[in-house]
Scaffold this motif. Structure first.
Motif, PDB file in Angstrom:
ATOM      1  N   THR A 115      20.138   0.140  31.643  1.00  0.00           N
ATOM      2  CA  THR A 115      19.547  -0.809  30.717  1.00  0.00           C
ATOM      3  C   THR A 115      20.272  -0.762  29.382  1.00  0.00           C
ATOM      4  O   THR A 115      20.953   0.203  29.050  1.00  0.00           O
ATOM      5  CB  THR A 115      18.069  -0.480  30.480  1.00  0.00           C
ATOM      6  OG1 THR A 115      17.997   0.766  29.773  1.00  0.00           O
ATOM      7  CG2 THR A 115      17.312  -0.360  31.786  1.00  0.00           C
ATOM      8  N   THR A 116      20.096  -1.841  28.594  1.00  0.00           N
ATOM      9  CA  THR A 116      20.676  -1.862  27.254  1.00  0.00           C
ATOM     10  C   THR A 116      20.135  -0.707  26.438  1.00  0.00           C
ATOM     11  O   THR A 116      20.863  -0.063  25.670  1.00  0.00           O
ATOM     12  CB  THR A 116      20.348  -3.194  26.556  1.00  0.00           C
ATOM     13  OG1 THR A 116      20.923  -4.261  27.307  1.00  0.00           O
ATOM     14  CG2 THR A 116      20.911  -3.215  25.144  1.00  0.00           C
ATOM     15  N   ALA A 117      18.842  -0.421  26.609  1.00  0.00           N
ATOM     16  CA  ALA A 117      18.231   0.684  25.866  1.00  0.00           C
ATOM     17  C   ALA A 117      18.924   2.004  26.186  1.00  0.00           C
ATOM     18  O   ALA A 117      19.281   2.768  25.288  1.00  0.00           O
ATOM     19  CB  ALA A 117      16.742   0.774  26.195  1.00  0.00           C
ATOM     20  N   GLU A 118      19.130   2.283  27.467  1.00  0.00           N
ATOM     21  CA  GLU A 118      19.780   3.540  27.837  1.00  0.00           C
ATOM     22  C   GLU A 118      21.205   3.609  27.302  1.00  0.00           C
ATOM     23  O   GLU A 118      21.634   4.636  26.762  1.00  0.00           O
ATOM     24  CB  GLU A 118      19.797   3.677  29.353  1.00  0.00           C
ATOM     25  CG  GLU A 118      18.459   4.045  29.957  1.00  0.00           C
ATOM     26  CD  GLU A 118      18.565   4.182  31.451  1.00  0.00           C
ATOM     27  OE1 GLU A 118      18.943   5.273  31.925  1.00  0.00           O
ATOM     28  OE2 GLU A 118      18.278   3.191  32.151  1.00  0.00           O
ATOM     29  N   ARG A 119      21.944   2.533  27.451  1.00  0.00           N
ATOM     30  CA  ARG A 119      23.330   2.532  26.970  1.00  0.00           C
ATOM     31  C   ARG A 119      23.369   2.730  25.461  1.00  0.00           C
ATOM     32  O   ARG A 119      24.232   3.448  24.940  1.00  0.00           O
ATOM     33  CB  ARG A 119      24.010   1.216  27.341  1.00  0.00           C
ATOM     34  CG  ARG A 119      24.178   1.001  28.839  1.00  0.00           C
ATOM     35  CD  ARG A 119      24.851  -0.325  29.104  1.00  0.00           C
ATOM     36  NE  ARG A 119      26.234  -0.342  28.650  1.00  0.00           N
ATOM     37  CZ  ARG A 119      26.914  -1.451  28.372  1.00  0.00           C
ATOM     38  NH1 ARG A 119      26.333  -2.630  28.508  1.00  0.00           N
ATOM     39  NH2 ARG A 119      28.167  -1.388  27.985  1.00  0.00           N
ATOM     40  N   THR A 120      22.437   2.110  24.760  1.00  0.00           N
ATOM     41  CA  THR A 120      22.389   2.257  23.312  1.00  0.00           C
ATOM     42  C   THR A 120      22.067   3.691  22.928  1.00  0.00           C
ATOM     43  O   THR A 120      22.725   4.292  22.060  1.00  0.00           O
ATOM     44  CB  THR A 120      21.340   1.305  22.719  1.00  0.00           C
ATOM     45  OG1 THR A 120      21.674  -0.041  23.055  1.00  0.00           O
ATOM     46  CG2 THR A 120      21.284   1.446  21.203  1.00  0.00           C
ATOM     47  N   ILE A 121      21.056   4.269  23.577  1.00  0.00           N
ATOM     48  CA  ILE A 121      20.649   5.632  23.251  1.00  0.00           C
ATOM     49  C   ILE A 121      21.771   6.622  23.524  1.00  0.00           C
ATOM     50  O   ILE A 121      21.938   7.601  22.800  1.00  0.00           O
ATOM     51  CB  ILE A 121      19.381   6.004  24.044  1.00  0.00           C
ATOM     52  CG1 ILE A 121      18.207   5.159  23.550  1.00  0.00           C
ATOM     53  CG2 ILE A 121      19.054   7.482  23.914  1.00  0.00           C
ATOM     54  CD1 ILE A 121      17.016   5.170  24.473  1.00  0.00           C
ATOM     55  N   ARG A 122      22.551   6.373  24.554  1.00  0.00           N
ATOM     56  CA  ARG A 122      23.674   7.254  24.860  1.00  0.00           C
ATOM     57  C   ARG A 122      24.714   7.255  23.737  1.00  0.00           C
ATOM     58  O   ARG A 122      25.475   8.211  23.580  1.00  0.00           O
ATOM     59  CB  ARG A 122      24.370   6.815  26.151  1.00  0.00           C
ATOM     60  CG  ARG A 122      23.582   7.033  27.432  1.00  0.00           C
ATOM     61  CD  ARG A 122      24.383   6.487  28.607  1.00  0.00           C
ATOM     62  NE  ARG A 122      23.599   6.416  29.821  1.00  0.00           N
ATOM     63  CZ  ARG A 122      23.470   7.411  30.687  1.00  0.00           C
ATOM     64  NH1 ARG A 122      24.066   8.557  30.442  1.00  0.00           N
ATOM     65  NH2 ARG A 122      22.737   7.261  31.772  1.00  0.00           N
ATOM     66  N   SER A 123      24.758   6.173  22.971  1.00  0.00           N
ATOM     67  CA  SER A 123      25.893   5.963  22.070  1.00  0.00           C
ATOM     68  C   SER A 123      25.564   6.048  20.584  1.00  0.00           C
ATOM     69  O   SER A 123      26.455   6.329  19.777  1.00  0.00           O
ATOM     70  CB  SER A 123      26.529   4.586  22.343  1.00  0.00           C
ATOM     71  OG  SER A 123      26.882   4.468  23.709  1.00  0.00           O
ATOM     72  N   VAL A 124      24.330   5.768  20.179  1.00  0.00           N
ATOM     73  CA  VAL A 124      24.018   5.766  18.756  1.00  0.00           C
ATOM     74  C   VAL A 124      23.612   7.158  18.281  1.00  0.00           C
ATOM     75  O   VAL A 124      23.316   8.037  19.081  1.00  0.00           O
ATOM     76  CB  VAL A 124      22.904   4.756  18.415  1.00  0.00           C
ATOM     77  CG1 VAL A 124      23.329   3.352  18.799  1.00  0.00           C
ATOM     78  CG2 VAL A 124      21.596   5.137  19.095  1.00  0.00           C
ATOM     79  N   THR A 125      23.587   7.318  16.974  1.00  0.00           N
ATOM     80  CA  THR A 125      23.285   8.626  16.388  1.00  0.00           C
ATOM     81  C   THR A 125      21.955   8.623  15.632  1.00  0.00           C
ATOM     82  O   THR A 125      21.713   9.495  14.810  1.00  0.00           O
ATOM     83  CB  THR A 125      24.412   9.049  15.424  1.00  0.00           C
ATOM     84  OG1 THR A 125      24.602   8.018  14.440  1.00  0.00           O
ATOM     85  CG2 THR A 125      25.704   9.266  16.186  1.00  0.00           C
ATOM     86  N   CYS A 126      21.104   7.642  15.912  1.00  0.00           N
ATOM     87  CA  CYS A 126      19.798   7.603  15.270  1.00  0.00           C
ATOM     88  C   CYS A 126      18.725   7.417  16.336  1.00  0.00           C
ATOM     89  O   CYS A 126      19.020   6.959  17.439  1.00  0.00           O
ATOM     90  CB  CYS A 126      19.719   6.483  14.228  1.00  0.00           C
ATOM     91  SG  CYS A 126      19.692   4.816  14.932  1.00  0.00           S
ATOM     92  N   PRO A 127      17.480   7.759  16.031  1.00  0.00           N
ATOM     93  CA  PRO A 127      16.398   7.513  16.995  1.00  0.00           C
ATOM     94  C   PRO A 127      16.285   6.026  17.314  1.00  0.00           C
ATOM     95  O   PRO A 127      16.543   5.170  16.466  1.00  0.00           O
ATOM     96  CB  PRO A 127      15.151   8.015  16.261  1.00  0.00           C
ATOM     97  CG  PRO A 127      15.671   9.011  15.271  1.00  0.00           C
ATOM     98  CD  PRO A 127      17.002   8.469  14.831  1.00  0.00           C
ATOM     99  N   VAL A 128      15.889   5.729  18.553  1.00  0.00           N
ATOM    100  CA  VAL A 128      15.736   4.348  19.000  1.00  0.00           C
ATOM    101  C   VAL A 128      14.299   4.131  19.462  1.00  0.00           C
ATOM    102  O   VAL A 128      13.798   4.872  20.317  1.00  0.00           O
ATOM    103  CB  VAL A 128      16.707   4.022  20.162  1.00  0.00           C
ATOM    104  CG1 VAL A 128      16.528   2.570  20.610  1.00  0.00           C
ATOM    105  CG2 VAL A 128      18.153   4.267  19.732  1.00  0.00           C
TER     106      VAL A 128
END
Length: 287
Positions: A115-128
């Motif tokens: 999911t977009t959420a998972e891909r984002t969480i893998r890559s960003v450095t802040c809480p989502v």
């Protein structure tokens, strides 16, 4: 928390995320940045048209947030691959929290590309924060989840520092496993021996959870234990329903070498299936 970023695609899912981001911005008295990513892998005339439309829509959102909600708000249109654009903008602006709408539940696509959420969480450095439920006010019951690993300590403390759980009830869930009951011959254990074994496993899990909480930045947490009869992710979701939780916190740290597996199987499953909001703490925030 000083700044919140919202990534919107102007869908109904994003409308819910906007409302939650606005509520949080008001609660913390912080600014809100709203971004929309236009896919730049298209003919120029389409890119230009989508950019102009997005700019106008963002201008309307900005006006509403500032005049109606009284919140400082900035907006930006980003030309990039949608996923890469969100990650790049987070890197540039360093928000304290990224808010996104729930992903589209498309089983086959989710299985093969995530999911977009998972891909984002893998890559960003802040809480989502992934918003699933219609916001009605501050969160009433926030449930932290932990596997009690060293990485999980940082995750729980990162949630405390964020302050998002300060307005309601707070609990911490640990799903423990009783390995002997799952061995090939586990079903042959006499009932009394099985019950004694489970009792000892629960006692040990209780001690471990109590020590974990004592070592964290939280001083008062209601502790919840569940045996992982149906798998960790499923037990988290069942506890969410049983405890009337409206925000689940999950970490993407697993037990050392299993960190990637943990995101794929536990946090990922919670993100895909939860009906309430999910706050995901990436490894960078837990170190």
């Amino acid at each position: 928390m000083k700044e919140i970023m919202l990534a919107t695609d102007f869908s109904e899912r994003s409308d819910r995320a906007l409302r939650r981001a606005t509520l949080l911005a008001r609660q913390f008295g912080v600014a809100l940045n709203i971004i929309h990513v236009v896919d730049d892998d298209q003919p120029k005339r389409i890119i230009d048209a989508e950019r102009d439309t997005a700019t106008e829509l963002l201008r309307e959102l900005q006006n509403t947030v500032q005049t109606v909600d009284g919140i400082e708000c900035q907006t930006r249109v980003v030309l990039a691959d949608p996923f890469a654009g969100i990650v790049r903008t987070v890197e540039e602006m360093s928000p304290d929290l990224l808010v996104i709408g729930a992903h589209r539940r498309r089983a086959l696509r989710d299985v093969f590309v995530g999911t977009t959420a998972e891909r984002t969480i893998r890559s960003v450095t802040c809480p989502v924060l992934m918003v699933n439920a219609p916001p009605t006010g501050p969160y009433h019951h926030v449930m932290l989840t932990s596997d009690l690993s060293d990485g999980a300590k940082g995750t729980v403390n990162a949630c405390a520092a964020l302050g998002i759980a300060q307005w309601g009830d707070i609990s911490i869930l640990h799903v423990f496993n009783a390995p002997a009951t799952r061995l090939a011959m586990g079903h042959t254990l006499p009932i009394d021996d099985r019950e004694d074994y489970l009792k000892e496993e629960r006692k040990q899990a209780t001690r471990d959870l109590t020590e974990f909480v004592k070592a964290s930045n939280w001083r008062s947490l209601r502790q919840i234990l569940r045996e992982g009869l149906h798998g960790t992710a499923e037990e988290i979701l069942r506890a969410t329903d049983a405890e009337k939780v409206d925000l689940i916190m999950v970490g993407t740290h697993g037990r050392s070498s299993l960190a990637k597996f943990f995101l794929g199987s536990v946090a990922g499953a919670v993100l895909r299936k939860a009906e309430c909001d999910v706050l995901a703490i990436p490894p960078a925030c837990a170190d």
